[in-house]
Design a protein around this motif. Structure first.
Motif, short mmCIF file in Angstrom:
data_model
loop_
_atom_site.label_atom_id
_atom_site.label_comp_id
_atom_site.label_asym_id
_atom_site.label_seq_id
_atom_site.Cartn_x
_atom_site.Cartn_y
_atom_site.Cartn_z
N GLY A 47 55.88 -1.14 17.55
CA GLY A 47 55.37 -2.24 16.73
C GLY A 47 56.32 -3.41 16.59
O GLY A 47 56.12 -4.27 15.71
N GLU A 48 57.31 -3.47 17.46
CA GLU A 48 58.28 -4.57 17.40
C GLU A 48 58.40 -5.24 18.76
O GLU A 48 57.96 -4.70 19.78
CB GLU A 48 59.66 -4.04 16.98
N GLY A 49 59.04 -6.41 18.77
CA GLY A 49 59.32 -7.05 20.04
C GLY A 49 60.59 -6.50 20.66
O GLY A 49 61.37 -5.82 19.99
N PRO A 50 60.81 -6.73 21.94
CA PRO A 50 62.02 -6.23 22.60
C PRO A 50 63.27 -6.92 22.06
O PRO A 50 63.24 -8.10 21.71
CB PRO A 50 61.80 -6.61 24.07
N VAL A 51 64.36 -6.17 22.06
CA VAL A 51 65.66 -6.70 21.65
C VAL A 51 66.62 -6.59 22.82
O VAL A 51 66.72 -5.53 23.46
CB VAL A 51 66.22 -5.92 20.44
N PHE A 107 62.76 -12.59 21.27
CA PHE A 107 61.36 -12.22 21.11
C PHE A 107 60.95 -12.15 19.65
O PHE A 107 61.76 -11.77 18.78
CB PHE A 107 61.09 -10.87 21.78
N GLY A 108 59.70 -12.50 19.39
CA GLY A 108 59.13 -12.28 18.08
C GLY A 108 58.83 -10.81 17.90
O GLY A 108 58.96 -10.00 18.83
N SER A 109 58.38 -10.45 16.70
CA SER A 109 58.12 -9.04 16.39
C SER A 109 56.73 -8.60 16.79
O SER A 109 56.36 -7.44 16.59
CB SER A 109 58.36 -8.79 14.90
N GLY A 110 55.95 -9.52 17.37
CA GLY A 110 54.65 -9.13 17.90
C GLY A 110 53.50 -9.21 16.91
O GLY A 110 53.71 -9.18 15.69
#
Lengths: 114, 117
Positions: A40-44, B108-111
């Motif tokens: 549920g998160e974007g890539p880091v 990147f954003g958190s989607g």
């Protein structure tokens, strides 16, 4: 569109073990990157590699940019439970100071057991 | 580090409605932003490159009339899914680049999880 092939697809390891995963491409990239994505998160971003043959470390993580510019690997030493997640490699064609679009790998899902 | 904010994080809508997703660079100006789509347990697929002050560049197979992108300022890009249908349900992620830093300066954003009923 093109994807980079990552292996293994998934892995279950015990805490404290070392992990190795790799990424291969049929075409050349001038920048390789490794990301971690939690649910549920974007890539880091974990590590960025800019030169063929480059070996770079970030804490327990080490990554290398293959000499052929068509592959890269990521090693995680002494894994801990918070290493759980999906690891993606990504390639960028341009090697200038401008970020361009990335091509992502198929992902490696890592599970760490106590 | 640099922060990219994406809103909303989750949206549920009825089939046929339009949904707007915002992507903001909070502490830097981004002339270029990218929009990705990710299906469950799959990789990120680039949909389009959003350029401030000009038209977006869409990847092959992405319908530009379906996925409208507007990058009206240096800190905001929006993706509007028009007339959404269940097959548009997916995880949408934006990214923004700090100018002059290359791929290492891409955040990147958190989607946004879109569910179309």
């Amino acid at each position: 569109g093109q994807q980079l092939n990552q292996s293994p697809q998934s892995m279950f390891i015990q805490e404290g073990e070392d992990v190795s995963m790799n990424c291969t491409s049929s075409s050349i990239f001038n920048t390789w990157l490794w990301y971690k994505q939690d649910p549920g998160e974007g890539p880091v971003l974990l590590i960025a590699l800019y030169k063929a043959g480059e070996l770079t470390s970030n804490g327990r993580l080490t990554a290398q940019f293959g000499i052929t510019r068509k592959d890269s690997f990521l090693n995680i030493s002494a894994s801990i439970p918070s290493d759980v997640g999906i690891y993606f490699c990504a390639g960028q064609l341009l090697d200038t100071g401008t970020a361009s679009k990335l091509t992502f790998g198929t992902g490696t899902r890592l599970q760490v057991t106590l | 580090g640099a922060v990219v904010s994406q809103h909303p994080s989750r949206v549920i809508c009825k089939s046929g409605t339009s949904v707007k997703i915002e992507c903001r660079s909070l502490d830097f100006q981004a002339t270029t932003m990218f929009w990705y789509r990710q299906f469950p347990k799959k990789s990120l697929m680039l949909m389009a490159t959003s350029n401030e002050g000009s038209k977006a560049t869409y990847e092959q197979g992405v319908e530009k009339d379906k996925f409208l992108i507007n990058h009206a300022s240096l800190t905001l890009s929006t993706l509007t899914v028009t007339s959404a249908h269940p097959e548009d349900s997916s995880f949408y992620i934006c990214s923004a680049s700090i100018p002059g830093t290359g791929a290492g300066g891409l955040f990147f954003g958190s989607g946004t999880q879109l569910s179309v009923l």
